[in-house]
Design an enzyme around this catalytic site. Structure first.
Site, PDB file in Angstrom:
ATOM      1  N   ASP A  11       8.500  21.202  34.719  1.00 57.23           N
ATOM      2  CA  ASP A  11       8.675  22.235  35.753  1.00 57.23           C
ATOM      3  C   ASP A  11       7.893  23.459  35.259  1.00 57.23           C
ATOM      4  O   ASP A  11       8.450  24.435  34.817  1.00 57.23           O
ATOM      5  CB  ASP A  11      10.148  22.557  35.976  1.00 57.23           C
ATOM      6  N   ASP A  16       6.601  25.163  29.022  1.00 61.86           N
ATOM      7  CA  ASP A  16       5.957  23.932  29.479  1.00 61.86           C
ATOM      8  C   ASP A  16       4.443  24.013  29.279  1.00 61.86           C
ATOM      9  O   ASP A  16       3.799  23.026  28.911  1.00 61.86           O
ATOM     10  CB  ASP A  16       6.240  23.687  30.957  1.00 61.86           C
ATOM     11  N   HIS A 246      11.113  25.702  23.257  1.00 67.89           N
ATOM     12  CA  HIS A 246      11.900  24.578  23.773  1.00 67.89           C
ATOM     13  C   HIS A 246      11.049  23.332  24.032  1.00 67.89           C
ATOM     14  O   HIS A 246      11.217  22.300  23.379  1.00 67.89           O
ATOM     15  CB  HIS A 246      12.579  24.975  25.097  1.00 67.89           C
ATOM     16  N   ASP A 247      10.154  23.422  25.005  1.00 66.58           N
ATOM     17  CA  ASP A 247       9.430  22.239  25.478  1.00 66.58           C
ATOM     18  C   ASP A 247       8.388  21.718  24.490  1.00 66.58           C
ATOM     19  O   ASP A 247       8.278  20.504  24.292  1.00 66.58           O
ATOM     20  CB  ASP A 247       8.803  22.527  26.839  1.00 66.58           C
TER      21      ASP A 247
END
Length: 319
Positions: A11, A16, A246-247
């Site tokens: 997303d 990301d 995170h990603d």
């Protein structure tokens, strides 16, 4: 051409975008496609952002497919205010990037995933870093892929720390806990890279300054994008003194599991009640000798950050 192939399910917000850069920069894997999801932005914006980031990195050979536009139990999706605050309304820190020449693919993201599993089997790694709606839909449509795909490493969940949208729930799981539960309780072998480890893996303006110093378009644009993210974290999570990776950590663990220590655990996702979205051990399967989820518990953050900076800085130097 690397033997290992990777699909990202994104997303596409700021972390990301860094996950894309990590996958493009990693020398031991071929990124063969990106499936867009909803979350940080709506699904079409996520696909557009992915194409822009790929173009910025010179990876225009990577196709982008559109996934499911909303959760498995709703008919519509609206971006949360907090997501816009953290990632910007356009998902990439309000930074303007050139329009990509490549168009979004006409095949659905779910069908692309199923076809890729049938083609590459054990050599294929899938890294979903948004809701698990696309993966759950693929498993429902073609259950055989669960035993064929080589590696599924998700960014999502929280086992040993609180959630980030409620006391229990992490954002990606919370978007579609029903889909997440279908994935967690399937016979798919899953690695969960959750808040337990991603909140320990931080980037600061010291690192983005190194990208800016490269004097390249990619270096400067990524520095602008990630500095927006860091500024948002200064407001939402001032105790961290940086932004969480995170990603990109999920991509890193998918390629090198030794970055983390893990626990094998049969899990389920609570899909009703006040602890909606909680990722927790399944009481009905705790005694089973076989476990299908591997949960990351601790992370070698210094070695990971060194690898992350090496891959991204090398890539940014070239573009």
């Amino acid at each position: 051409m690397a033997k290992r192939k990777m699909i990202l399910d994104l997303d596409t917000g700021i972390d990301d975008a860094m996950a894309i850069a990590y996958a493009v920069g990693a020398p031991d894997v071929d990124l063969i496609g990106i499936i867009s999801s909803y979350g940080n932005v709506v699904v079409q914006q996520a696909a557009h952002n992915s194409l822009q980031i790929l173009a910025l990195l010179g990876a225009t050979n990577v196709p982008v497919y559109v996934g499911e536009p909303h959760s498995s139990t709703t008919e519509h999706f609206d971006v949360m205010t907090i997501s816009q605050q953290i990632h910007g309304k356009n998902g990439i820190g309000e930074v303007k990037l050139p329009e990509p020449d490549r168009q979004i693919e006409s095949q659905s993201g779910v069908d692309f995933l199923i076809d890729a599993v049938h083609q590459y089997g054990a050599d294929l790694t899938l890294v979903p870093t948004g809701p698990l709606t696309n993966l759950a839909a693929a498993l429902k449509k073609s259950p055989d892929i669960a035993s064929q795909i080589g590696n599924v490493t998700i960014m999502g969940g929280a086992l040993t720390v609180p959630g980030n949208v409620s006391h229990y729930a992490e954002a990606n799981i919370n978007q579609d806990a029903e889909a997440a539960n279908a994935v967690f309780t399937s016979n798919l072998k899953l690695t969960m890279v959750g808040l337990d480890v991603t909140l320990r893996t931080l980037l600061t303006k010291h690192e983005t300054g190194q990208w800016r110093d490269l004097k390249t378009t990619a270096g400067e644009k990524f520095a602008d994008i990630v500095d927006y993210y860091i500024a948002a974290y200064d407001i939402t999570s001032p105790d961290l003194h940086g932004c969480a990776l995170h990603d990109p950590l999920a991509v890193g663990v998918a390629l090198d599991p030794s970055f983390v220590t893990t626990l094998g655990l049969n899990m389920y996702v609570q899909d009703s009640g006040e602890d909606y979205g909680r990722t927790i051990g399944d009481p009905a399967r705790l005694a089973d000798p076989e476990t299908n989820v591997t949960v990351a518990l601790t992370v070698d953050k210094d070695r990971y950050l060194k690898t992350f900076m090496s891959y991204l800085t090398t890539l940014f130097k070239q573009h």
